[in-house]
Design an enzyme around this catalytic site. Sequence first.
Site, PDB file in Angstrom:
ATOM      1  N   ARG A   1       0.844  -1.205   0.000  1.00 62.10           N
ATOM      2  CA  ARG A   1       0.000   0.000   0.000  1.00 62.10           C
ATOM      3  C   ARG A   1       0.873   1.246   0.000  1.00 62.10           C
ATOM      4  O   ARG A   1       0.870   2.044   0.927  1.00 62.10           O
ATOM      5  CB  ARG A   1      -0.939  -0.053   1.190  1.00 62.10           C
ATOM      6  CG  ARG A   1      -2.143  -0.921   0.836  1.00 62.10           C
ATOM      7  CD  ARG A   1      -3.120  -1.045   1.944  1.00 62.10           C
ATOM      8  NE  ARG A   1      -4.441  -1.332   1.414  1.00 62.10           N
ATOM      9  CZ  ARG A   1      -5.484  -1.578   2.172  1.00 62.10           C
ATOM     10  NH1 ARG A   1      -5.379  -1.588   3.478  1.00 62.10           N
ATOM     11  NH2 ARG A   1      -6.653  -1.830   1.632  1.00 62.10           N
TER      12      ARG A   1
ATOM     13  N   GLN B   1      -1.486   2.845  -5.380  1.00 65.06           N
ATOM     14  CA  GLN B   1      -2.872   3.121  -4.963  1.00 65.06           C
ATOM     15  C   GLN B   1      -3.888   2.720  -6.026  1.00 65.06           C
ATOM     16  O   GLN B   1      -4.959   2.218  -5.716  1.00 65.06           O
ATOM     17  CB  GLN B   1      -3.035   4.594  -4.612  1.00 65.06           C
ATOM     18  CG  GLN B   1      -2.823   4.822  -3.128  1.00 65.06           C
ATOM     19  CD  GLN B   1      -3.020   6.256  -2.712  1.00 65.06           C
ATOM     20  OE1 GLN B   1      -3.334   7.111  -3.532  1.00 65.06           O
ATOM     21  NE2 GLN B   1      -2.809   6.524  -1.442  1.00 65.06           N
TER      22      GLN B   1
ATOM     23  N   ASP C   1      -4.995  -0.913  -5.763  1.00 67.07           N
ATOM     24  CA  ASP C   1      -5.413  -1.379  -4.442  1.00 67.07           C
ATOM     25  C   ASP C   1      -6.806  -2.021  -4.516  1.00 67.07           C
ATOM     26  O   ASP C   1      -7.827  -1.391  -4.247  1.00 67.07           O
ATOM     27  CB  ASP C   1      -5.388  -0.189  -3.477  1.00 67.07           C
ATOM     28  CG  ASP C   1      -5.688  -0.597  -2.047  1.00 67.07           C
ATOM     29  OD1 ASP C   1      -6.034  -1.771  -1.824  1.00 67.07           O
ATOM     30  OD2 ASP C   1      -5.596   0.274  -1.156  1.00 67.07           O
TER      31      ASP C   1
ATOM     32  N   SER D   1      -9.009  -2.226  -1.264  1.00 65.70           N
ATOM     33  CA  SER D   1      -9.791  -1.020  -0.973  1.00 65.70           C
ATOM     34  C   SER D   1     -11.015  -0.934  -1.877  1.00 65.70           C
ATOM     35  O   SER D   1     -12.094  -0.531  -1.438  1.00 65.70           O
ATOM     36  CB  SER D   1      -8.939   0.243  -1.148  1.00 65.70           C
ATOM     37  OG  SER D   1      -8.017   0.341  -0.101  1.00 65.70           O
TER      38      SER D   1
ATOM     39  N   TYR E   1      -1.615  -0.467   9.226  1.00 64.61           N
ATOM     40  CA  TYR E   1      -2.623  -1.463   9.597  1.00 64.61           C
ATOM     41  C   TYR E   1      -2.659  -1.629  11.112  1.00 64.61           C
ATOM     42  O   TYR E   1      -1.664  -1.377  11.804  1.00 64.61           O
ATOM     43  CB  TYR E   1      -2.267  -2.833   9.000  1.00 64.61           C
ATOM     44  CG  TYR E   1      -2.577  -2.972   7.540  1.00 64.61           C
ATOM     45  CD1 TYR E   1      -3.892  -3.105   7.109  1.00 64.61           C
ATOM     46  CD2 TYR E   1      -1.562  -2.997   6.598  1.00 64.61           C
ATOM     47  CE1 TYR E   1      -4.176  -3.256   5.775  1.00 64.61           C
ATOM     48  CE2 TYR E   1      -1.838  -3.150   5.249  1.00 64.61           C
ATOM     49  CZ  TYR E   1      -3.148  -3.279   4.845  1.00 64.61           C
ATOM     50  OH  TYR E   1      -3.441  -3.426   3.523  1.00 64.61           O
TER      51      TYR E   1
HETATM   52  P1  NAD Z   1      -8.521  -3.768   7.456  1.00 64.85           P
HETATM   53  O1  NAD Z   1      -9.570  -4.254   6.519  1.00 64.85           O
HETATM   54  O2  NAD Z   1      -7.308  -4.598   7.691  1.00 64.85           O
HETATM   55  O3  NAD Z   1      -9.220  -3.491   8.892  1.00 64.85           O
HETATM   56  C1  NAD Z   1     -10.382  -2.693   9.023  1.00 64.85           C
HETATM   57  C2  NAD Z   1     -10.259  -1.813  10.256  1.00 64.85           C
HETATM   58  O4  NAD Z   1     -10.333  -2.581  11.440  1.00 64.85           O
HETATM   59  C3  NAD Z   1      -8.958  -1.020  10.342  1.00 64.85           C
HETATM   60  O5  NAD Z   1      -9.247   0.358  10.373  1.00 64.85           O
HETATM   61  C4  NAD Z   1      -8.343  -1.513  11.648  1.00 64.85           C
HETATM   62  O6  NAD Z   1      -7.645  -0.489  12.342  1.00 64.85           O
HETATM   63  C5  NAD Z   1      -9.564  -1.956  12.425  1.00 64.85           C
HETATM   64  N1  NAD Z   1      -9.280  -2.891  13.540  1.00 64.85           N
HETATM   65  C6  NAD Z   1      -8.462  -3.970  13.564  1.00 64.85           C
HETATM   66  N2  NAD Z   1      -8.485  -4.577  14.774  1.00 64.85           N
HETATM   67  C7  NAD Z   1      -9.361  -3.865  15.541  1.00 64.85           C
HETATM   68  C8  NAD Z   1      -9.838  -3.981  16.885  1.00 64.85           C
HETATM   69  N3  NAD Z   1      -9.416  -4.953  17.699  1.00 64.85           N
HETATM   70  N4  NAD Z   1     -10.739  -3.070  17.337  1.00 64.85           N
HETATM   71  C9  NAD Z   1     -11.160  -2.060  16.509  1.00 64.85           C
HETATM   72  N5  NAD Z   1     -10.766  -1.893  15.242  1.00 64.85           N
HETATM   73  C10 NAD Z   1      -9.870  -2.784  14.762  1.00 64.85           C
HETATM   74  O7  NAD Z   1      -8.021  -2.322   7.070  1.00 64.85           O
HETATM   75  P2  NAD Z   1      -8.231  -1.434   5.765  1.00 64.85           P
HETATM   76  O8  NAD Z   1      -9.584  -0.910   5.749  1.00 64.85           O
HETATM   77  O9  NAD Z   1      -7.791  -2.213   4.577  1.00 64.85           O
HETATM   78  O10 NAD Z   1      -7.207  -0.237   6.000  1.00 64.85           O
HETATM   79  C11 NAD Z   1      -6.378  -0.123   7.146  1.00 64.85           C
HETATM   80  C12 NAD Z   1      -5.450   1.067   7.025  1.00 64.85           C
HETATM   81  O11 NAD Z   1      -4.774   1.113   5.781  1.00 64.85           O
HETATM   82  C13 NAD Z   1      -6.158   2.398   7.116  1.00 64.85           C
HETATM   83  O12 NAD Z   1      -5.271   3.276   7.781  1.00 64.85           O
HETATM   84  C14 NAD Z   1      -6.286   2.845   5.719  1.00 64.85           C
HETATM   85  O13 NAD Z   1      -6.444   4.250   5.612  1.00 64.85           O
HETATM   86  C15 NAD Z   1      -4.953   2.400   5.205  1.00 64.85           C
HETATM   87  N6  NAD Z   1      -4.986   2.276   3.754  1.00 64.85           N
HETATM   88  C16 NAD Z   1      -3.966   2.819   3.024  1.00 64.85           C
HETATM   89  C17 NAD Z   1      -3.994   2.731   1.655  1.00 64.85           C
HETATM   90  C18 NAD Z   1      -2.902   3.290   0.825  1.00 64.85           C
HETATM   91  O14 NAD Z   1      -2.077   3.996   1.305  1.00 64.85           O
HETATM   92  N7  NAD Z   1      -2.865   2.955  -0.440  1.00 64.85           N
HETATM   93  C19 NAD Z   1      -5.033   2.099   1.032  1.00 64.85           C
HETATM   94  C20 NAD Z   1      -6.055   1.542   1.795  1.00 64.85           C
HETATM   95  C21 NAD Z   1      -6.003   1.645   3.164  1.00 64.85           C
END
Ligand code: NAD
Length: 379
Positions: A122, A127, A130, A133, A229
């Site tokens: 990521r 992006q 991805d 996402s 993450y």
């Molecule tokens: P994910 O699907 O792995 O998890 C979903 C959410 O669950 C996350 O926000 C995580 O913090 C939360 N979580 C995990 N354990 C938990 C717990 N015990 N209690 C409460 N919440 C909990 O994550 P995602 O949606 O794929 O994205 C995670 C991170 O990656 C975010 O910061 C997102 O902004 C970032 N991201 C970055 C890019 C990029 O830079 N290209 C793209 C997508 C996402």
Amino acid sequence: MIVAVLKETKQDETRVALTLDAVKALTGKGIGVTVESSAGVQSGASDADYELAGAKVSTNREELLATGDVFPVVNALPPDDQAKLKRGSVMIGFLRPLDDPEALDVAVKRGVTLFSMELVPRITRAQSMDALSSMATVAGYKAVIVAADHLPKLFPLLMTAAGTIPPAKVLVLGAGVAGLQAIATARRLGAVVEAYDVRAAAGEQVKSLGAKFIEVDLGGLQTEDKGGYAKELSPEALELGRQAIAKAAKTADVVITTAQVPGRRAPLMIPAAAVEEMRPGSIIFDLAAPAGGNCEVTKPGETIVYHGVIVFGPANLAAEMPVHASMLYSRNLSNFLQLILKTGELVIDRSDEIIAGSCVAHEGQVVNERVMAALKARA
Ligand code: NAD
């Protein structure tokens, strides 16, 4: 050079790996694309549409498997199909290399190069590739729509001559990509929304969408890895979250759970006892069901009723919106394909961070350390 788009064989899969725009872009560059007949039907693309986009359409799957050079897929081809691929061909898609690495054994042994869309790093340059996402966006939206449809209440605040109807209350657990989309969708429908995430950074994003962020004091615990993450939490930290969640869930009409930790079972956030405290007729929509679920009573792939609460555990929610899920996925895949088909020929430059990060196997060997560890843990 043949890019081969096969009909997905997994049960209930409706998506297709490449839609018409991607096919046009490839054929426009002189790259041959062959599509298995009816591969795109559920995503809104007929065989005739693919032909207009410049692809050949074939009913001969065996021949496609034996002659294709690059196989963009949604799900990994089944082992019987893998056994027919030629050495040096490429399969790229949601290959689930950390969840089910053995399912790729046949392709690895045949010297097929495997790329996992789940493992695309990521980083900013990636992006547009991805796919996680993209699918999380679709799923977050759809979860709210399905929940609203099943809730025996209205979502918005309504002031009518017959009296005032209060807005529905939605609780979102995990405010990553799917969670934020769920919050935005529930807000648009007029619900009052609360959300919880272990990553402090998620708080600002939740508030910017007009939802309340549930603060839990974890004593300054480091909850995020360097990739952004969530980390796996200690049992004590998880319990603090559960207490706050159980309190908010008691008065919620809909709880949408999305919390995941990459490569691990989804954290357990709603024990059965907390479901028993919820109001009958309320809804839990567990988007983490494919990773084991955030709710103790979730049955992955099923919808159940527990103490009057409807609990959804969808196995593949993005596939319920095949047109846009395929469109987004296809864009992600075609951006990735540009990396390996730059010159119109297949060139795998493993010094490229995106290629190196997402490559699972090359020339007969598993090359990804996390996949090697997953295989070792199962041995
Ligand atoms: P994910 O699907 O792995 O998890 C979903 C959410 O669950 C996350 O926000 C995580 O913090 C939360 N979580 C995990 N354990 C938990 C717990 N015990 N209690 C409460 N919440 C909990 O994550 P995602 O949606 O794929 O994205 C995670 C991170 O990656 C975010 O910061 C997102 O902004 C970032 N991201 C970055 C890019 C990029 O830079 N290209 C793209 C997508 C996402």
